[in-house]
Design an enzyme around this catalytic site. Structure first.
Site, PDB file in Angstrom:
ATOM      1  N   LYS A 104       0.805  -1.217   0.000  1.00 42.54           N
ATOM      2  CA  LYS A 104       0.000   0.000   0.000  1.00 42.54           C
ATOM      3  C   LYS A 104       0.842   1.272   0.000  1.00 42.54           C
ATOM      4  O   LYS A 104       0.480   2.273   0.603  1.00 42.54           O
ATOM      5  CB  LYS A 104      -0.973   0.003   1.184  1.00 42.54           C
ATOM      6  CG  LYS A 104      -1.876  -1.219   1.248  1.00 42.54           C
ATOM      7  CD  LYS A 104      -2.637  -1.475  -0.047  1.00 42.54           C
ATOM      8  CE  LYS A 104      -3.644  -0.389  -0.348  1.00 42.54           C
ATOM      9  NZ  LYS A 104      -4.409  -0.655  -1.592  1.00 42.54           N
ATOM     10  N   SER A 105       1.952   1.222  -0.704  1.00 46.44           N
ATOM     11  CA  SER A 105       2.845   2.389  -0.791  1.00 46.44           C
ATOM     12  C   SER A 105       3.038   2.872  -2.211  1.00 46.44           C
ATOM     13  O   SER A 105       3.973   3.607  -2.491  1.00 46.44           O
ATOM     14  CB  SER A 105       4.206   2.059  -0.158  1.00 46.44           C
ATOM     15  OG  SER A 105       4.082   1.851   1.227  1.00 46.44           O
ATOM     16  N   THR A 129       1.113  -0.644  -7.208  1.00 47.27           N
ATOM     17  CA  THR A 129       0.332  -0.741  -8.443  1.00 47.27           C
ATOM     18  C   THR A 129       0.457   0.531  -9.277  1.00 47.27           C
ATOM     19  O   THR A 129       0.497   0.480 -10.510  1.00 47.27           O
ATOM     20  CB  THR A 129      -1.142  -1.029  -8.111  1.00 47.27           C
ATOM     21  OG1 THR A 129      -1.211  -2.219  -7.303  1.00 47.27           O
ATOM     22  CG2 THR A 129      -1.958  -1.235  -9.370  1.00 47.27           C
ATOM     23  N   HIS A 182       7.661  -7.061  -2.869  1.00 45.84           N
ATOM     24  CA  HIS A 182       7.612  -6.340  -1.608  1.00 45.84           C
ATOM     25  C   HIS A 182       8.869  -6.625  -0.774  1.00 45.84           C
ATOM     26  O   HIS A 182       8.925  -6.277   0.404  1.00 45.84           O
ATOM     27  CB  HIS A 182       6.372  -6.730  -0.803  1.00 45.84           C
ATOM     28  CG  HIS A 182       5.090  -6.189  -1.373  1.00 45.84           C
ATOM     29  ND1 HIS A 182       4.957  -4.895  -1.796  1.00 45.84           N
ATOM     30  CD2 HIS A 182       3.889  -6.781  -1.582  1.00 45.84           C
ATOM     31  CE1 HIS A 182       3.727  -4.700  -2.241  1.00 45.84           C
ATOM     32  NE2 HIS A 182       3.063  -5.828  -2.131  1.00 45.84           N
ATOM     33  N   ARG A 186       6.211   5.887   0.968  1.00 45.91           N
ATOM     34  CA  ARG A 186       5.007   6.620   1.333  1.00 45.91           C
ATOM     35  C   ARG A 186       5.068   6.926   2.823  1.00 45.91           C
ATOM     36  O   ARG A 186       5.662   6.161   3.599  1.00 45.91           O
ATOM     37  CB  ARG A 186       3.770   5.779   1.022  1.00 45.91           C
ATOM     38  CG  ARG A 186       2.452   6.509   1.193  1.00 45.91           C
ATOM     39  CD  ARG A 186       1.275   5.593   0.872  1.00 45.91           C
ATOM     40  NE  ARG A 186       0.023   6.331   0.832  1.00 45.91           N
ATOM     41  CZ  ARG A 186      -1.178   5.768   0.652  1.00 45.91           C
ATOM     42  NH1 ARG A 186      -1.274   4.453   0.496  1.00 45.91           N
ATOM     43  NH2 ARG A 186      -2.272   6.516   0.630  1.00 45.91           N
ATOM     44  N   ALA A 205      -0.182   2.737   6.669  1.00 40.81           N
ATOM     45  CA  ALA A 205      -0.866   1.917   7.664  1.00 40.81           C
ATOM     46  C   ALA A 205      -2.383   2.051   7.556  1.00 40.81           C
ATOM     47  O   ALA A 205      -3.116   1.067   7.695  1.00 40.81           O
ATOM     48  CB  ALA A 205      -0.390   2.297   9.068  1.00 40.81           C
ATOM     49  N   SER A 242      -4.078   2.801   4.817  1.00 44.42           N
ATOM     50  CA  SER A 242      -4.464   2.093   3.598  1.00 44.42           C
ATOM     51  C   SER A 242      -4.419   0.583   3.805  1.00 44.42           C
ATOM     52  O   SER A 242      -5.271  -0.153   3.307  1.00 44.42           O
ATOM     53  CB  SER A 242      -3.535   2.513   2.458  1.00 44.42           C
ATOM     54  OG  SER A 242      -4.008   2.060   1.222  1.00 44.42           O
TER      55      SER A 242
END
Length: 290
Positions: free
Chosen positions: A30-31, A34, A87, A106, A112, A114
């Site tokens: 989540k940083s 994508t 990752h 990020r 966290a 996200s």
């Protein structure tokens, strides 16, 4: 160093057959993983129209849910410049001079938050089925609020390698990359810079990757990398080749910065900053928290 979790194993990189020009995207969850995969796809193909869904074009090699041989065969068959998701921190990867390694950072509090929402969007029964494990048991306690979860996350203190999405794990990943930032083939990108100047950051990356994009194509490529357009194409872009997301649109939830700080009081934010200062060098934190 080898990194393992219930659904990842960095040893899957052992013996990886690199090619000249390979791009390795190394991020925490989540940083911006994508997002960076999409940017690389747009630069490589120089078109908003991709030849296949993004998870097929840019597979996650470490992920145990898809057999390694299957991932390697897919990558071997790709005639274009390859861009691969991981990752794993850089110290767990083979650093090959033919490849470029992009590390996206990020603000950890935003990551966290996200991650909290992502957890609610995972079909854990489906994940257990794919991993050949028993169905996950029902939680014995009611879930914490997002605020309480964030406060707990700040204080959680595992060994970094045991929990890479913890605060110590995030800082471990980023500190290692920060110390390597002047090495050839290592590129650091700040998530906030993608938010604030997507056009400029995409052009900077194109230059670092030695990709020449005709000027007339830039507007359409930048527009295709915007959060709004990516969310509209969630069915093609969300990292869900095995069907573990409850809602692919929910994967692209907000896409901005500042959510973590908005949830904490001044005292709690000061406590976070004290914890961060114990885990990472001051120059990295000045860059990361700006």
């Amino acid at each position: 160093m080898r990194y393992r979790s219930p659904d990842e194993d960095s040893a899957r990189w052992d013996g990886f057959p690199f090619r000249q020009g390979d791009i390795i995207i190394s991020t925490r969850s989540k940083s911006g993983t994508t997002w960076m995969q999409m940017i690389c796809a747009l630069l490589v193909f120089r078109s908003p129209e991709l030849p296949a869904p993004l998870p097929e074009l840019s597979p996650w090699l470490d992920w145990l849910i898809v057999p390694r041989d299957e991932v390697l065969a897919r990558l071997e068959a790709q005639p274009h410049r390859r861009f691969i998701k991981t990752h794993t921190p850089l110290d767990g990867l083979p650093l090959d001079p033919r490849a470029t390694y992009i590390v996206v950072a990020r603000h950890p509090l935003d990551m966290a938050v996200s991650l909290f929402h992502q957890g609610d969007n995972l079909d854990r029964q489906r994940m257990a089925e794919l991993l050949g494990k028993p169905d996950p048991s029902e939680p014995s306690e009611p879930p914490r609020s997002i605020h309480d979860s964030l406060v707990t996350w700040v204080d959680h203190d595992p060994a970094p390698a045991d929990a890479l999405d913890s605060l110590p794990g995030v800082m471990w990943h980023l500190t290692d990359a920060w110390h390597r930032r002047h090495e050839p083939g290592i590129v650091l990108v700040h998530y906030a810079d993608l938010v604030n100047d997507l056009n400029g950051e995409m052009r900077r990356l194109a230059a670092r990757l030695a990709i020449d994009v005709p000027e007339k194509q830039w507007p359409s490529l930048v527009e295709a990398a915007s959060f709004t357009r990516m969310r509209a194409r969630a069915s093609q872009l969300a990292p869900d080749p095995a069907g573990i997301l409850k809602d692919r649109n929910a994967f692209f939830r907000r896409g901005g910065s500042g959510a973590g700080r908005e949830l904490l009081t001044d005292e709690e934010l000061a406590h976070y900053e004290k914890r961060a200062a114990e885990l990472a060098p001051s120059d990295l934190l000045a860059w990361l928290h700006r």
